[in-house]
Design an enzyme around this catalytic site. Structure first.
Site, mmCIF file in Angstrom:
data_model
loop_
_atom_site.group_PDB
_atom_site.id
_atom_site.type_symbol
_atom_site.label_atom_id
_atom_site.label_comp_id
_atom_site.label_asym_id
_atom_site.label_seq_id
_atom_site.Cartn_x
_atom_site.Cartn_y
_atom_site.Cartn_z
ATOM 1 N N HIS A 307 0.858 -1.190 0.000
ATOM 2 C CA HIS A 307 0.000 0.000 0.000
ATOM 3 C C HIS A 307 0.896 1.244 0.000
ATOM 4 O O HIS A 307 1.948 1.249 0.612
ATOM 5 C CB HIS A 307 -0.892 0.021 1.259
ATOM 6 N N ASP A 364 -8.029 -5.192 -0.151
ATOM 7 C CA ASP A 364 -8.483 -6.077 -1.238
ATOM 8 C C ASP A 364 -8.131 -7.546 -1.032
ATOM 9 O O ASP A 364 -8.569 -8.393 -1.805
ATOM 10 C CB ASP A 364 -7.875 -5.591 -2.562
#
Ligand code: SDX
Length: 429
Positions: A307, A364
């Site tokens: 991320h 996700d």
């Protein structure tokens, strides 16, 4: 106000303000840098650049903190439903009971789409990706609901547009699923709450009795809350940038849907399931997958990991991981893909490559497994992400729209093209 000084080759060339925000974040205010010095900063990917001031969401990537309008995501997921959180993001405060009931009524009143839009669905091939239909349908709403009633108070018109979009995008998402699966559309019903209505429009059938499973309804509410906003991410930045030219909310959200679609962003939830299925079907061991993910010559990436902001476990992934187990247990189901995902996570979190780069599961990594457990097909996962993110996109669009100091977004560049040259006429070339 603190000051900062810029030195070039030990010569002081500029002094400028330093800002401290409400969570003690420090930013260098360079709004006048080019005007005062002719210089610009250079930050491809904007990883070190604040594009705006915002009161919508706070996140701390180092500590794994995420708050919508000051409320911790963990608290909101436990105590609210998605409509309350959408109201919070769009209007800035949690609704009381009366406001919550009125909002539900408004959303129901605006849940149908114009009958002529049904023809658009018929024109798409059955292999179309749902995100291509969703983005086109959303921008088409501006053709059917142009809000050009100049007598109407602009704020009231904007509020109407927001409510229409929040409700109609859910209908469009369900209709898209029905169209791609060769099924007649099921209209929204005032009898159902926001998420139950969505499930009913998706899965109701004339050949069997269908009532939205309360476990699914609860899980969808939580999942949409987890996706509802995330500060200045790629798609939200797209929405703000499009909105900064004063394009309509429909146009800005349609652009946000397109930005979200990419596998580096919201499209990762679909890519995670495809990766887990490939590992299962090709008989790739978890150790091999971890090795391939580190090999720069191998296109294989551990989707759902890493991320730009979180350098620790994404707090949303923690909640999604727990929700996975709850939903599967409630449904009396198991999923070998979940077993592979948990094994991958355990191996990656012990692996030097991932540890060094602060690569952890993000939102996700687990959400697709929950959608899958509810019978939602893989190509619809990013549509689910968009449905969740919609109130966040709207909140950021409105924040720019109401900020008197916001300007049209127009970054500069570091030019690496040819230096000036003369055109040689064609007959001499
Ligand atoms: C979302 O911004 C948001 O807030 C987004 C989001 C939201 O709610 O809006 O949180 C939603 O988009 C989550 C992210 C979903 N995407 C994925 O899961 C795709 C896989 N992840 C990567 O593509 C990547 O981690 C990004 C795109 C998410 C972040 O990329 P960055 O910040 O540009 O980091 P990078 O690509 O520079 O990676 C740093 C290093 C590189 O290795 P080195 O060059 O240092 O050797 O980490 C490696 C990368 O190769 N790396 C990975 C990896 N992610 C990064 N290696 C293997 N597998 C991965 N998944």
């Amino acid at each position: 106000m603190k000051k900062a000084k810029l030195f070039i080759d030990e010569k002081e060339v500029y002094e400028f303000p330093v800002q401290v925000d409400n969570m003690k974040g420090i930013s260098l205010d360079i709004r006048n840098l080019r005007k005062d010095t002719g210089m610009i900063t250079y930050d491809p990917g904007f990883g070190n650049t604040g594009s705006c001031q915002s009161a919508v969401t706070f996140l701390d990537g180092e500590k794994g903190i995420l708050q919508y309008r000051g409320y911790a995501i963990e608290d909101l997921v436990e105590k609210c439903d998605f409509v309350e959180v959408a109201f919070l993001l769009v209007h800035g405060s949690l609704p009381n009971k009366k406001e919550r009931y009125k909002y539900q009524e408004l959303l129901n009143n605006h849940s149908m789409i114009h009958a002529d839009m049904m023809d658009f669905f018929r024109g798409y091939p059955d292999h179309a990706h749902p995100m291509s239909i969703l983005s086109a349908m959303v921008v088409s709403l501006s053709a059917f609901y142009p809000e050009i009633d100049l007598d109407e108070d602009p704020e009231a018109q904007m509020d109407l547009t927001v409510t229409r979009l929040l409700s109609k995008m859910r209908t469009i998402a369900a209709f898209t699923y029905r169209k791609l699966n060769g099924m007649d559309f099921v209209n929204p019903s005032y009898k159902y709450s926001y998420c139950a209505n969505f499930l009913n429009m998706m899965f109701s059938s004339p050949v069997r009795d269908y009532t939205p499973n309360p476990v699914h309804v609860k899980a969808i509410n939580k999942l949409l809350i987890l996706h509802a906003d995330h500060e200045q991410n790629c798609s939200t930045t797209a929405v703000r940038l499009i909105g900064s030219s004063e394009a309509s909310l429909y146009a800005a959200v349609s652009a946000g849907i397109c930005a979200l679609w990419g596998p580096k962003h919201g499209g990762a939830n679909q890519a995670v399931i495809e990766m887990l299925e490939k590992i299962r079907d090709d008989g790739i061991t978890v150790d091999e997958a971890i090795r391939k993910a580190q090999d720069k010559d191998d296109p294989f990436k551990l989707m759902g990991f890493g991320h730009r902001v979180y350098k620790t476990y994404d707090p949303r992934a923690k909640i999604a991981r727990k929700l996975c187990r709850e939903v599967l247990d409630d449904l009396g189901k198991s999923d070998e893909l979940l077993d592979i995902a948990i094994d991958l996570e355990q191996q990656a979190l012990k692996n030097e490559y991932f540890i060094e780069r602060n690569l952890y599961p993000n939102i996700d990594f687990y959400t697709g497994i929950i959608f899958r457990a509810m019978g939602i097909p893989t190509n619809m996962y990013t549509v689910m992400f968009a449905l969740g993110r919609l109130p966040g996109w709207i909140a950021h669009y409105l924040e720019w729209h109401h900020d008197p100091y916001e300007k049209i977004g127009r970054p500069r560049q570091h030019y690496i093209g040819p230096t000036p040259k003369q055109v040689v006429p064609l007959e001499e070339r």
